[in-house]
Design an enzyme around this catalytic site. Structure first.
Site, PDB file in Angstrom:
ATOM      1  N   LYS A  43       0.746  -1.187  -0.059  1.00 28.94           N
ATOM      2  CA  LYS A  43      -0.003  -0.175   0.131  1.00 28.94           C
ATOM      3  C   LYS A  43       0.755   1.138   0.061  1.00 28.94           C
ATOM      4  O   LYS A  43       1.655   1.403   0.880  1.00 28.94           O
ATOM      5  CB  LYS A  43      -0.789   0.119   1.217  1.00 28.94           C
ATOM      6  CG  LYS A  43      -2.077   1.135   1.221  1.00 28.94           C
ATOM      7  CD  LYS A  43      -2.959   0.881   2.443  1.00 28.94           C
ATOM      8  CE  LYS A  43      -3.938   1.731   2.153  1.00 28.94           C
ATOM      9  NZ  LYS A  43      -4.984   1.642   3.056  1.00 28.94           N
ATOM     10  N   GLY A  58       6.384   1.003   5.493  1.00 26.63           N
ATOM     11  CA  GLY A  58       7.426   0.021   4.984  1.00 26.63           C
ATOM     12  C   GLY A  58       7.510   0.320   3.663  1.00 26.63           C
ATOM     13  O   GLY A  58       8.563   0.136   2.835  1.00 26.63           O
ATOM     14  N   CYS A  59       6.161   0.657   2.923  1.00 30.96           N
ATOM     15  CA  CYS A  59       6.416   0.803   1.267  1.00 30.96           C
ATOM     16  C   CYS A  59       7.191   2.004   0.939  1.00 30.96           C
ATOM     17  O   CYS A  59       7.860   2.069   0.239  1.00 30.96           O
ATOM     18  CB  CYS A  59       4.824   0.805   0.751  1.00 30.96           C
ATOM     19  SG  CYS A  59       3.893  -0.730   1.067  1.00 30.96           S
ATOM     20  N   THR A  60       6.923   3.058   1.980  1.00 31.80           N
ATOM     21  CA  THR A  60       7.605   4.424   1.802  1.00 31.80           C
ATOM     22  C   THR A  60       9.094   4.130   1.864  1.00 31.80           C
ATOM     23  O   THR A  60       9.900   4.655   1.191  1.00 31.80           O
ATOM     24  CB  THR A  60       7.241   5.332   2.881  1.00 31.80           C
ATOM     25  OG1 THR A  60       5.704   5.784   2.590  1.00 31.80           O
ATOM     26  CG2 THR A  60       7.897   6.757   2.871  1.00 31.80           C
ATOM     27  N   SER A  73      10.365   2.085  -1.205  1.00 26.42           N
ATOM     28  CA  SER A  73      10.089   3.099  -2.485  1.00 26.42           C
ATOM     29  C   SER A  73      11.495   4.310  -2.458  1.00 26.42           C
ATOM     30  O   SER A  73      12.006   4.279  -3.419  1.00 26.42           O
ATOM     31  CB  SER A  73       8.891   3.635  -2.480  1.00 26.42           C
ATOM     32  OG  SER A  73       7.837   2.628  -2.773  1.00 26.42           O
TER      33      SER A  73
END
Length: 154
Positions: A41, A46-48, A51
């Protein structure tokens, strides 16, 4: 969840819409390496981290392209890209069909509750469209490290 992909396998083709509304196909990258990573998401911790880590190594990986895929709508992907100046395609796999073909859609659990979602994974695809490396259940911080190591080795 489908079977796992392994080095040497042909990467499943896809055509998805990016954060700017453009259609992006895996075949657009033929002739160059591309890291395709799946994240659960946009704009979550974590995704930030994952990325932004990839954004930070983008200048060190030569002609290798980076493409992120999540179930988020393009508008959410666009906000995520703009907030962190990611600068690479973020593709909307809203029906998780591509995630299923890559074997990264499966059962997860949080706080004892089971649900289906993206299992954070990354794939280095070679110039001819074959899987060079497949990292299932990769941690956000390991994604850029593994990518740079694989490119240095190969």
């Amino acid at each position: 969840m489908s079977t796992h992909l392994a080095p040497g396998d042909k990467a499943p083709a896809f055509t998805l819409v990016d954060q700017h509304g453009n259609k992006v196909k895996l075949s657009d990258f033929k002739g160059r390496k591309v890291l395709v990573y799946f994240y659960p998401k946009a704009d979550t911790p974590g995704c930030t981290a994952q990325s932004c880590g990839l954004r930070d190594v983008a200048g060190d990986i030569g002609d290798t392209a980076i493409v992120g895929i999540s179930p988020d709508e393009p508008a959410r992907q666009k906000k995520f890209d703009e907030k962190y100046s990611l600068g690479f395609p973020l593709l909307a796999d809203t029906d998780h069909a591509v995630a299923e073909r890559y074997g990264v859609w499966g059962e997860k659990s949080m706080y004892g509750k089971k649900y289906l979602g993206i299992i954070r994974s990354a794939f280095l695809i070679d110039e001819s469209g074959r899987i060079a490396e497949a990292w299932y259940k990769i941690s956000p911080k390991d994604t850029p490290v593994r990518l740079t190591q694989a490119l240095a080795a190969g």
